[in-house]
Design a protein around this motif. Structure first.
Motif, mmCIF file in Angstrom:
data_model
loop_
_atom_site.group_PDB
_atom_site.id
_atom_site.type_symbol
_atom_site.label_atom_id
_atom_site.label_comp_id
_atom_site.label_asym_id
_atom_site.label_seq_id
_atom_site.Cartn_x
_atom_site.Cartn_y
_atom_site.Cartn_z
ATOM 1 N N ARG A 16 -49.754 -65.722 125.455
ATOM 2 C CA ARG A 16 -48.717 -64.942 127.020
ATOM 3 C C ARG A 16 -48.781 -66.034 127.724
ATOM 4 N NH1 ARG A 16 -47.560 -59.598 126.945
ATOM 5 N NH2 ARG A 16 -48.253 -57.954 125.860
ATOM 6 N N LYS A 17 -49.516 -67.071 128.010
ATOM 7 C CA LYS A 17 -49.296 -67.777 128.868
ATOM 8 C C LYS A 17 -48.921 -68.708 128.240
ATOM 9 C CE LYS A 17 -50.987 -69.437 132.697
ATOM 10 N NZ LYS A 17 -50.401 -69.067 134.803
ATOM 11 N N ILE A 18 -49.048 -69.271 127.655
ATOM 12 C CA ILE A 18 -48.551 -70.483 126.643
ATOM 13 C C ILE A 18 -47.490 -70.338 126.466
ATOM 14 C CG2 ILE A 18 -48.935 -72.314 124.150
ATOM 15 C CD1 ILE A 18 -51.962 -72.035 125.219
ATOM 16 N N GLU A 19 -46.934 -69.074 125.930
ATOM 17 C CA GLU A 19 -45.583 -69.168 125.594
ATOM 18 C C GLU A 19 -44.686 -69.101 126.847
ATOM 19 O OE1 GLU A 19 -43.228 -65.548 123.218
ATOM 20 O OE2 GLU A 19 -45.096 -64.441 124.064
ATOM 21 N N ALA A 20 -44.831 -68.604 127.920
ATOM 22 C CA ALA A 20 -44.915 -68.042 128.727
ATOM 23 C C ALA A 20 -44.183 -69.486 129.737
ATOM 24 C CB ALA A 20 -45.196 -67.231 130.074
ATOM 25 N N HIS A 21 -45.384 -70.572 128.956
ATOM 26 C CA HIS A 21 -44.667 -72.444 129.494
ATOM 27 C C HIS A 21 -43.975 -73.336 128.555
ATOM 28 C CE1 HIS A 21 -47.160 -72.888 133.365
ATOM 29 N NE2 HIS A 21 -48.283 -71.872 132.275
ATOM 30 N N VAL A 22 -44.054 -72.539 127.522
ATOM 31 C CA VAL A 22 -43.326 -73.229 126.487
ATOM 32 C C VAL A 22 -42.048 -72.062 125.549
ATOM 33 C CG1 VAL A 22 -44.938 -75.054 125.506
ATOM 34 C CG2 VAL A 22 -44.765 -73.640 124.802
ATOM 35 N N GLY A 23 -42.151 -71.440 125.983
ATOM 36 C CA GLY A 23 -41.323 -70.455 125.021
ATOM 37 C C GLY A 23 -39.664 -70.944 124.787
ATOM 38 N N ARG A 24 -39.308 -71.445 126.304
ATOM 39 C CA ARG A 24 -37.538 -71.441 126.465
ATOM 40 C C ARG A 24 -37.085 -72.899 125.100
ATOM 41 N NH1 ARG A 24 -34.316 -69.899 130.813
ATOM 42 N NH2 ARG A 24 -33.665 -72.238 130.340
ATOM 43 N N ASP A 25 -38.034 -73.536 125.077
ATOM 44 C CA ASP A 25 -37.974 -75.021 124.646
ATOM 45 C C ASP A 25 -38.109 -74.453 123.082
ATOM 46 O OD1 ASP A 25 -37.621 -76.431 126.847
ATOM 47 O OD2 ASP A 25 -40.093 -76.365 127.326
ATOM 48 N N LEU A 26 -38.795 -73.996 122.650
ATOM 49 C CA LEU A 26 -39.247 -73.206 121.136
ATOM 50 C C LEU A 26 -38.021 -72.102 121.126
ATOM 51 C CD1 LEU A 26 -43.128 -72.262 121.226
ATOM 52 C CD2 LEU A 26 -42.000 -74.381 120.507
ATOM 53 N N GLN A 27 -37.292 -71.542 122.046
ATOM 54 C CA GLN A 27 -35.955 -71.002 121.395
ATOM 55 C C GLN A 27 -34.930 -71.837 121.176
ATOM 56 O OE1 GLN A 27 -36.692 -67.594 120.940
ATOM 57 N NE2 GLN A 27 -38.943 -67.622 121.522
ATOM 58 N N PHE A 28 -35.077 -73.158 121.829
ATOM 59 C CA PHE A 28 -33.350 -73.894 121.593
ATOM 60 C C PHE A 28 -34.140 -74.224 120.260
ATOM 61 C CE2 PHE A 28 -33.666 -74.400 125.839
ATOM 62 C CZ PHE A 28 -32.325 -74.256 125.772
ATOM 63 N N ILE A 29 -35.057 -74.285 119.675
ATOM 64 C CA ILE A 29 -35.667 -74.829 118.227
ATOM 65 C C ILE A 29 -34.909 -73.744 117.111
ATOM 66 C CG2 ILE A 29 -37.130 -74.898 116.005
ATOM 67 C CD1 ILE A 29 -39.526 -76.100 117.886
ATOM 68 N N ARG A 30 -34.924 -72.213 117.602
ATOM 69 C CA ARG A 30 -33.589 -71.875 116.320
ATOM 70 C C ARG A 30 -32.441 -71.824 116.571
ATOM 71 N NH1 ARG A 30 -35.267 -65.715 118.949
ATOM 72 N NH2 ARG A 30 -33.682 -65.217 117.244
ATOM 73 N N ILE A 31 -32.478 -72.354 117.630
ATOM 74 C CA ILE A 31 -30.729 -72.272 117.947
ATOM 75 C C ILE A 31 -30.395 -73.228 117.392
ATOM 76 C CG2 ILE A 31 -28.746 -73.276 119.471
ATOM 77 C CD1 ILE A 31 -30.070 -71.752 121.671
ATOM 78 N N ASN A 32 -30.620 -74.386 117.402
ATOM 79 C CA ASN A 32 -30.696 -75.568 116.707
ATOM 80 C C ASN A 32 -30.978 -75.268 115.074
ATOM 81 O OD1 ASN A 32 -30.499 -77.494 119.406
ATOM 82 N ND2 ASN A 32 -32.532 -77.867 119.328
ATOM 83 N N GLY A 33 -31.961 -74.727 115.150
ATOM 84 C CA GLY A 33 -31.856 -74.590 113.747
ATOM 85 C C GLY A 33 -30.974 -73.081 112.914
ATOM 86 N N THR A 34 -30.446 -72.732 113.801
ATOM 87 C CA THR A 34 -29.357 -72.269 113.520
ATOM 88 C C THR A 34 -27.665 -73.506 113.772
ATOM 89 O OG1 THR A 34 -29.819 -70.409 114.586
ATOM 90 C CG2 THR A 34 -27.406 -70.206 113.914
ATOM 91 N N VAL A 35 -27.657 -74.093 114.293
ATOM 92 C CA VAL A 35 -27.100 -75.161 114.493
ATOM 93 C C VAL A 35 -26.866 -76.008 113.038
ATOM 94 C CG1 VAL A 35 -24.845 -76.747 115.330
ATOM 95 C CG2 VAL A 35 -25.913 -74.862 116.634
ATOM 96 N N VAL A 36 -27.644 -76.380 112.314
ATOM 97 C CA VAL A 36 -28.173 -78.058 111.874
ATOM 98 C C VAL A 36 -28.223 -77.177 110.426
ATOM 99 C CG1 VAL A 36 -29.933 -79.248 111.122
ATOM 100 C CG2 VAL A 36 -29.738 -78.971 113.704
ATOM 101 N N GLY A 37 -28.387 -75.787 110.325
ATOM 102 C CA GLY A 37 -28.572 -75.104 109.255
ATOM 103 C C GLY A 37 -27.247 -74.822 109.063
ATOM 104 N N ALA A 38 -26.545 -74.697 109.864
ATOM 105 C CA ALA A 38 -24.771 -74.310 109.358
ATOM 106 C C ALA A 38 -24.203 -75.755 108.777
ATOM 107 C CB ALA A 38 -23.420 -74.037 110.678
ATOM 108 N N LEU A 39 -24.159 -76.553 109.765
ATOM 109 C CA LEU A 39 -23.774 -78.283 108.762
ATOM 110 C C LEU A 39 -24.307 -78.233 107.694
ATOM 111 C CD1 LEU A 39 -24.751 -79.638 112.576
ATOM 112 C CD2 LEU A 39 -21.753 -78.955 111.489
ATOM 113 N N ALA A 40 -25.597 -78.676 107.131
ATOM 114 C CA ALA A 40 -26.116 -78.561 106.596
ATOM 115 C C ALA A 40 -25.355 -78.155 105.422
ATOM 116 C CB ALA A 40 -27.826 -78.164 106.282
ATOM 117 N N GLY A 41 -24.925 -76.550 105.653
ATOM 118 C CA GLY A 41 -24.956 -75.629 104.245
ATOM 119 C C GLY A 41 -23.264 -75.813 104.337
#
Length: 434
Positions: free
Chosen positions: A397-422
């Protein structure tokens, strides 16, 4: 679970404790999760509409949009799985190599300890870093400032006063007494006394003492003539007439007075020469004669064994401590002034003299590398053992609280990059397939 409950749970579990700042971070993480999930939802909606439009006979564009949306969904789902797998099992499924932080916490702690030991606590790294900093010149420039020298002097004096007041007098007195007694008992003092006496006699340093004794002896005889004559008369045989005893006492007194007066006034008096020869011979005997040395050693042991001497040795600590404490508390004391002057002088030399800087840097490097190489295993063990003591859930919980926001950008980037790759893949396949 509120903040207080989480804090208590974290401490009870041996892990992190939570606070208001952590809750604020977790709220930010939850918001970013909604945003990242929103990208997945949009990609899913677009994919559905594009496939419907494609089935309804829309133009070629519908295929491109559907391919982009489909790849975007795949990228979003893959990154969601990867991010979630760091902290827990996705959808609760027992998929291997998921919930990495909770299940691999101890392994990560050991790896972190080894990493720190190899890359931060190595001798070469410490020496290189300290040499680049140039502590000697910086410390010298800092000490050369009178205000800083005053501050160091004040802090050193306070530390000295505190240390001397904390020490128990009885313990220190015993240690001092034993140290002095042991040192004196193991030393053969006779040769040292002989060499010192030989030097004093050779340089004529004893003559002032002889002069003083002669002056005081003459003055005493002048004041106590009756006592001397009475002592001579009382020591005479009983059969001699009293007037004879009195004449003899007067004669002895006059001769003593004349003899002492001549010794006082005549630097080359034969008695003085005889005393010089006696002291020179005694100095030689102290160094070479076994019997004389043994007698001196017995006298030394007898003196050390006396309670008065031991009390004097032990009481020395009280005098020394009181003197040092008073000097440390007085801003104008010689101790404080000399310490301040020494610090300023040292600072100037360290700031300007390259050789002094190199010496100081070398000492600091040696000290730091000794600590690092000697206690590296203990330091790395402290890291791994501390991590091992953390509660797995609270740590996640503690680690996720500190780095979770940046990790969610990975999900967003994955969606965008995946769409472009598709889109790119779909375009290439269309181009190749005609």
């Amino acid at each position: 679970m509120d903040v207080a409950a989480k804090t208590t749970a974290g401490r009870a579990g041996g892990g992190f404790s939570y606070g208001p700042a952590d809750e604020e971070r977790r709220r930010g993480v939850r918001k970013m999760k909604l945003v990242a999930t929103g990208f997945l939802a949009v990609a899913t909606l677009v994919y559905g509409l594009a496939k419907w439009a494609q089935a309804a006979g829309a133009g070629a564009w519908a295929g491109y949009v559907a391919a982009a949306a489909e790849a975007g969904m795949v990228g979003a789902l893959a990154d969601w799985f990867a991010v979630t797998a760091l902290f827990k099992r996705p959808l609760g499924l027992p998929v291997p190599h998921t919930a990495i932080i909770p299940t691999k916490k101890d392994v990560l702690g050991r790896s972190l300890g080894d990493f720190v030991g190899e890359n931060f606590l190595s001798e070469q790294v410490v020496r290189t870093r300290l040499r680049a900093v140039g502590i000697g010149s910086r410390l010298g420039g800092w000490l050369a400032d009178p205000e800083h020298a005053d501050r160091v002097t004040e802090q050193a004096a306070a530390a000295l006063r505190g240390a001397l007041r904390v020490l128990r007098d009885s313990d220190v007195q015993v240690v001092v007494g034993e140290a002095i007694t042991r040192r004196a008992d193991t030393m053969d003092v006779a040769p040292g006394l002989g060499r010192m006496l030989e030097r004093v006699v050779g340089e004529g340093g004893h003559r002032r003492a002889v002069d003083l004794v002669c002056v005081r002896a003459h003055d005493w005889l002048v004041l106590h003539g009756d006592s001397v004559m009475d002592a001579v008369q009382n020591g005479a045989p009983g059969w001699t007439p009293r007037f004879v005893d009195r004449r003899i006492g007067e004669r002895v007194y006059k001769e003593l007075l004349r003899f002492v007066g001549e010794m006082r006034d005549m630097p080359d008096h034969p008695a003085r020469g005889a005393l010089d020869r006696f002291l020179a011979d005694f100095a030689l005997e102290l160094q070479t004669d076994p019997d004389t040395r043994e007698r001196v050693e017995r006298l030394k042991r007898d003196l050390l064994a006396r309670g008065e001497v031991q009390d004097l040795i032990k009481s020395t600590w009280n005098a020394v401590r009181s003197m040092v404490v008073a000097a440390a508390a007085d801003e104008r004391s010689e101790l404080r002034l000399r310490t301040r002057a020494s610090l300023l002088s040292l600072g100037v030399r360290m700031a300007s003299d390259r050789r002094v800087q190199q010496k100081v840097d070398g000492w600091l490097e040696d000290a730091a590398t000794y600590v690092v190489t000697t206690y590296r295993d203990e330091i790395t063990a402290l890291i791994s053992e501390t991590v091992a003591g953390w509660d797995a859930e609270q740590t996640s919980r503690k680690i996720e609280a500190h780095v979770g926001r940046d990790l969610q950008f990975i999900r967003i980037n994955g969606t965008v990059v995946g769409a472009l790759a598709g889109v790119l893949i779909y375009t290439v396949s269309r181009a190749v397939g005609g």
